[in-house]
Design an enzyme around this catalytic site. Structure first.
Site, PDB file in Angstrom:
ATOM      1  N   ASP A  13      54.893 -12.114  16.228  1.00  0.00           N
ATOM      2  CA  ASP A  13      56.689 -12.449  16.443  1.00  0.00           C
ATOM      3  C   ASP A  13      57.432 -12.405  15.390  1.00  0.00           C
ATOM      4  OD1 ASP A  13      55.108 -14.704  17.143  1.00  0.00           O
ATOM      5  OD2 ASP A  13      54.765 -16.004  15.622  1.00  0.00           O
ATOM      6  N   LYS A  16      59.504  -8.656  18.422  1.00  0.00           N
ATOM      7  CA  LYS A  16      58.707  -7.757  19.383  1.00  0.00           C
ATOM      8  C   LYS A  16      60.079  -7.667  20.733  1.00  0.00           C
ATOM      9  CE  LYS A  16      55.002  -8.676  19.641  1.00  0.00           C
ATOM     10  NZ  LYS A  16      54.992 -10.061  18.234  1.00  0.00           N
ATOM     11  N   GLY A  40      54.013 -15.519  22.766  1.00  0.00           N
ATOM     12  CA  GLY A  40      55.271 -16.162  23.182  1.00  0.00           C
ATOM     13  C   GLY A  40      56.874 -14.846  22.396  1.00  0.00           C
ATOM     14  N   HIS A  41      57.218 -14.270  23.495  1.00  0.00           N
ATOM     15  CA  HIS A  41      58.271 -13.136  22.531  1.00  0.00           C
ATOM     16  C   HIS A  41      59.882 -13.901  23.771  1.00  0.00           C
ATOM     17  CE1 HIS A  41      54.870 -10.054  23.379  1.00  0.00           C
ATOM     18  NE2 HIS A  41      55.107 -10.832  22.734  1.00  0.00           N
TER      19      HIS A  41
HETATM   20  P1  GDP Z   1      57.970 -12.114  18.772  1.00  0.00           P
HETATM   21  O1  GDP Z   1      56.582 -13.315  19.546  1.00  0.00           O
HETATM   22  O2  GDP Z   1      57.716 -10.900  18.886  1.00  0.00           O
HETATM   23  O3  GDP Z   1      58.520 -10.840  20.391  1.00  0.00           O
HETATM   24  O4  GDP Z   1      58.775 -12.633  18.142  1.00  0.00           O
HETATM   25  P2  GDP Z   1      59.005 -14.091  18.467  1.00  0.00           P
HETATM   26  O5  GDP Z   1      60.194 -14.292  19.676  1.00  0.00           O
HETATM   27  O6  GDP Z   1      57.588 -15.013  18.768  1.00  0.00           O
HETATM   28  O7  GDP Z   1      59.343 -14.638  16.873  1.00  0.00           O
HETATM   29  C1  GDP Z   1      61.179 -13.867  16.919  1.00  0.00           C
HETATM   30  C2  GDP Z   1      62.283 -15.348  16.490  1.00  0.00           C
HETATM   31  O8  GDP Z   1      63.231 -14.545  16.213  1.00  0.00           O
HETATM   32  C3  GDP Z   1      62.844 -15.780  18.276  1.00  0.00           C
HETATM   33  O9  GDP Z   1      63.148 -16.222  17.749  1.00  0.00           O
HETATM   34  C4  GDP Z   1      63.423 -13.915  17.664  1.00  0.00           C
HETATM   35  O10 GDP Z   1      65.060 -15.103  18.888  1.00  0.00           O
HETATM   36  C5  GDP Z   1      63.982 -14.258  15.969  1.00  0.00           C
HETATM   37  N1  GDP Z   1      65.151 -12.957  16.088  1.00  0.00           N
HETATM   38  C6  GDP Z   1      64.774 -12.414  16.351  1.00  0.00           C
HETATM   39  N2  GDP Z   1      65.271 -11.135  15.710  1.00  0.00           N
HETATM   40  C7  GDP Z   1      66.617 -11.208  14.549  1.00  0.00           C
HETATM   41  C8  GDP Z   1      66.889 -11.577  14.127  1.00  0.00           C
HETATM   42  O11 GDP Z   1      67.392 -10.048  14.093  1.00  0.00           O
HETATM   43  N3  GDP Z   1      67.477 -12.007  13.660  1.00  0.00           N
HETATM   44  C9  GDP Z   1      67.697 -13.687  14.053  1.00  0.00           C
HETATM   45  N4  GDP Z   1      68.547 -14.674  12.993  1.00  0.00           N
HETATM   46  N5  GDP Z   1      66.465 -13.359  14.824  1.00  0.00           N
HETATM   47  C10 GDP Z   1      65.947 -12.942  15.407  1.00  0.00           C
HETATM   48  P1  IMO Z   2      53.554 -12.486  19.605  1.00  0.00           P
HETATM   49  O1  IMO Z   2      53.043 -12.030  20.577  1.00  0.00           O
HETATM   50  C1  IMO Z   2      51.354 -14.826  16.691  1.00  0.00           C
HETATM   51  C2  IMO Z   2      47.496 -16.245  16.752  1.00  0.00           C
HETATM   52  C3  IMO Z   2      47.028 -18.044  16.449  1.00  0.00           C
HETATM   53  C4  IMO Z   2      46.074 -17.189  15.759  1.00  0.00           C
HETATM   54  C5  IMO Z   2      45.344 -16.241  16.015  1.00  0.00           C
HETATM   55  C6  IMO Z   2      44.029 -16.400  17.069  1.00  0.00           C
HETATM   56  O2  IMO Z   2      54.108 -13.429  19.583  1.00  0.00           O
HETATM   57  O3  IMO Z   2      53.353 -12.316  18.829  1.00  0.00           O
HETATM   58  P2  IMO Z   2      44.949 -17.368  20.355  1.00  0.00           P
HETATM   59  O4  IMO Z   2      44.731 -18.400  20.423  1.00  0.00           O
HETATM   60  O5  IMO Z   2      44.855 -15.411  20.409  1.00  0.00           O
HETATM   61  O6  IMO Z   2      43.105 -17.320  20.380  1.00  0.00           O
HETATM   62  O7  IMO Z   2      45.396 -17.389  18.158  1.00  0.00           O
HETATM   63  O8  IMO Z   2      46.558 -15.095  16.590  1.00  0.00           O
HETATM   64  N1  IMO Z   2      48.501 -15.641  17.894  1.00  0.00           N
HETATM   65  C7  IMO Z   2      50.130 -15.078  17.493  1.00  0.00           C
HETATM   66  N2  IMO Z   2      50.208 -15.609  16.321  1.00  0.00           N
HETATM   67  N3  IMO Z   2      52.421 -14.757  17.669  1.00  0.00           N
HETATM   68  C8  IMO Z   2      51.687 -14.286  18.443  1.00  0.00           C
HETATM   69  O9  IMO Z   2      51.641 -13.752  19.810  1.00  0.00           O
HETATM   70  C9  IMO Z   2      50.327 -15.169  18.811  1.00  0.00           C
HETATM   71  N4  IMO Z   2      48.942 -15.047  19.254  1.00  0.00           N
HETATM   72  C10 IMO Z   2      48.443 -15.400  18.655  1.00  0.00           C
HETATM   73  O10 IMO Z   2      48.161 -18.622  16.164  1.00  0.00           O
HETATM   74  O11 IMO Z   2      46.201 -17.530  14.648  1.00  0.00           O
HETATM   75 MG    MG Z   3      56.274 -14.219  19.391  1.00  0.00          MG
END
Ligand code: GDP
Ligand code: IMO
Ligand code: MG
Length: 422
Positions: A13, A16, A40-41
């Protein structure tokens, strides 16, 4: 743009999806090579939010090709829903998506096993996303998995499925869990196969030709370094190699064809699920949650939050070979007076500069902090690095230097426009 692997350098999270969407402007192909719909991106374009789970984040850019590589585990029913959801919002999903015939499939019995094993672990649970990821990779390693290519031959698929349902129902029974219906799975999966069939192909050959022609490829990591099955805080990890090497094994593109590895870090740290987290901080967690930030994109769970951990990111740079970093969510620290940065771990009377292998030892580590003054000004409108407050610039430069990587991108909001390239 050279062939670039983008990895999460913390616990997932990191942002990316947002950085991939930004960089895809310059790439032609975006590849997912590990993980499944546990990812979840989030991408925000013109105020519209998209959350992608299995489909590479490049899908939102016109005329780019997205590849789901052999290292991904995919749930066909969930993938069809994701495709339909995107199409309903006017996003083209057609010839621009390829799915590896060697990608393993996730089945309802994997989800049921994931859920029941977590329930039986009680307090010692991993806190998985319950998407069946661990059991699906276990089947792959046990050489009993069923792959995307099998969906193209309904009779063989039905035979393989019947054998797997029989065995898995026996295991589910032994764990006091409900059996799954093989008949229902067969009908749901063959229905999904009608939609997915045209996308399924040998993606290794496709990527090989692209590499030969010098077409720029972006590898979209899922999860993060400390969720890696080998290098993470085992057993509180996911079941794939989330680190840079996973991009090669999970796509069939050889390592010497990779030019750059970019690590994505948040300006602080978050973790969702159980497991050690040395810099976790209740105060910062409540500040960020109070701002409506840091709730999971896949499960909606509140993320645990803490200070930037340079011990962890330096190790991540080592394992991934990170050349450059993208810092996201710098704006999350806009209101903080003093910002802590962890530069060492204290354990057993010693200070160490790398995370111990054993999760219980990591949990015993006490962070050694330096304090940096906050900038106490909004950063989200900056368009150039020079427009950021001097203390924000110092902070970004400091965490890049502590990580040992070149500062390449600073993100100060979820939108494409809120991205500064250095
Ligand atoms: P990922 O799994 O690495 O793609 O990240 P996620 O989407 O799960 O979580 C990142 C969160 O931060 C999301 O809600 C993005 O919209 C948000 N986000 C990413 N970059 C920024 C930033 O620079 N500032 C803010 N406020 N939100 C950001
Ligand atoms: P993105 O790509 C954050 C965590 C789960 C749990 C562990 C194992 O959005 O960064 P799993 O379901 O993979 O067997 O769970 O890994 N986890 C993540 N945490 N971002 C993710 O993906 C994750 N995918 C799995 O919360 O701790
Ligand atoms: Mg994510």
């Amino acid at each position: 743009m050279p062939n670039t692997i983008l990895v999460g350098a913390q616990w997932g999270d990191e942002g990316k999806g947002k950085i991939i969407d930004y960089l895809t402007d310059e790439a032609e192909i975006v590849v997912r090579s590990q993980g499944g719909n546990n990812a979840g991106h989030t991408i925000v374009i013109d105020g519209e939010k998209y959350v992608l789970h299995l489909i590479p984040s490049g899908i939102l850019r016109k005329s780019k090709t997205c590849v789901i590589g052999n290292g991904v585990v995919l749930d066909p029913v969930s993938l069809v829903q994701e495709i339909e959801g995107l199409r309903a919002r006017g996003v083209k999903v057609g010839k621009n998506l390829l799915i590896s015939d060697a990608a393993h499939l996730v089945f309802p019995y994997h989800r049921a096993l994931d859920e029941q094993r977590e329930a039986l672990k009680g307090g010692g649970k991993i806190g998985t996303t319950k998407r069946g990821i661990g059991p699906a990779y276990a089947d792959k390693a046990s050489r009993t998995g069923i792959r995307a290519g099998d969906l193209l031959s309904p009779e063989t698929f039905a035979e393989k499925l019947a054998a797997r349902v029989k065995e898995n129902n026996a295991v589910l029974k032994s764990l006091d869990a409900k059996p799954v219906s093989g008949k229902q799975i067969l009908s749901d999966y063959l229905e999904a196969a009608k939609v997915l069939g045209p996308f399924i192909t040998n993606t290794v050959v496709f990527l090989h030709h692209a590499v030969q022609q010098g077409v720029p490829i972006l590898f979209e990591g899922a999860q993060g370094t400390f969720l890696d099955i080998d290098h993470g805080t085992y057993p509180f990890v996911t079941s794939s190699n989330t680190t840079a090497g996973g991009a090669c094994t999970g796509s069939g593109v050889p390592p010497h064809r990779i030019d750059t590895v970019m690590g994505v870090v948040k300006a602080y740290t978050t973790r969702v699920g159980e497991g050690p987290f040395p810099t976790e901080d209740a105060g910062l967690t409540s500040t960020l949650h109070g701002m409506g930030r840091e709730f999971g994109a896949t499960t909606g769970r509140p993320r645990r939050c803490g200070w930037f951990d340079a011990v962890a990111t330096r190790y991540s740079a080592m394992v991934n070979g990170i050349d450059e970093i993208a810092i996201t969510n710098l704006d999350g620290l806009d209101g903080v007076d003093w910002i802590k940065v962890c530069v060492g771990y204290r354990i057993g009377g010693k200070t160490i500069d790398y995370p111990p292998a054993d999760h219980a030892d990591i949990a015993r580590c006490k962070p050694v902090y330096i304090d940096m003054p906050g900038w106490r000004k909004p950063t989200d409108h900056a368009t150039k690095f020079s427009e950021l407050p001097p203390k924000a610039r110092d902070y970004a430069k400091k965490i890049a230097a502590l990580t040992g990587a070149k500062l390449a991108i600073v993100s100060i909001g979820p939108a494409r426009s809120q991205t500064i390239r250095l």
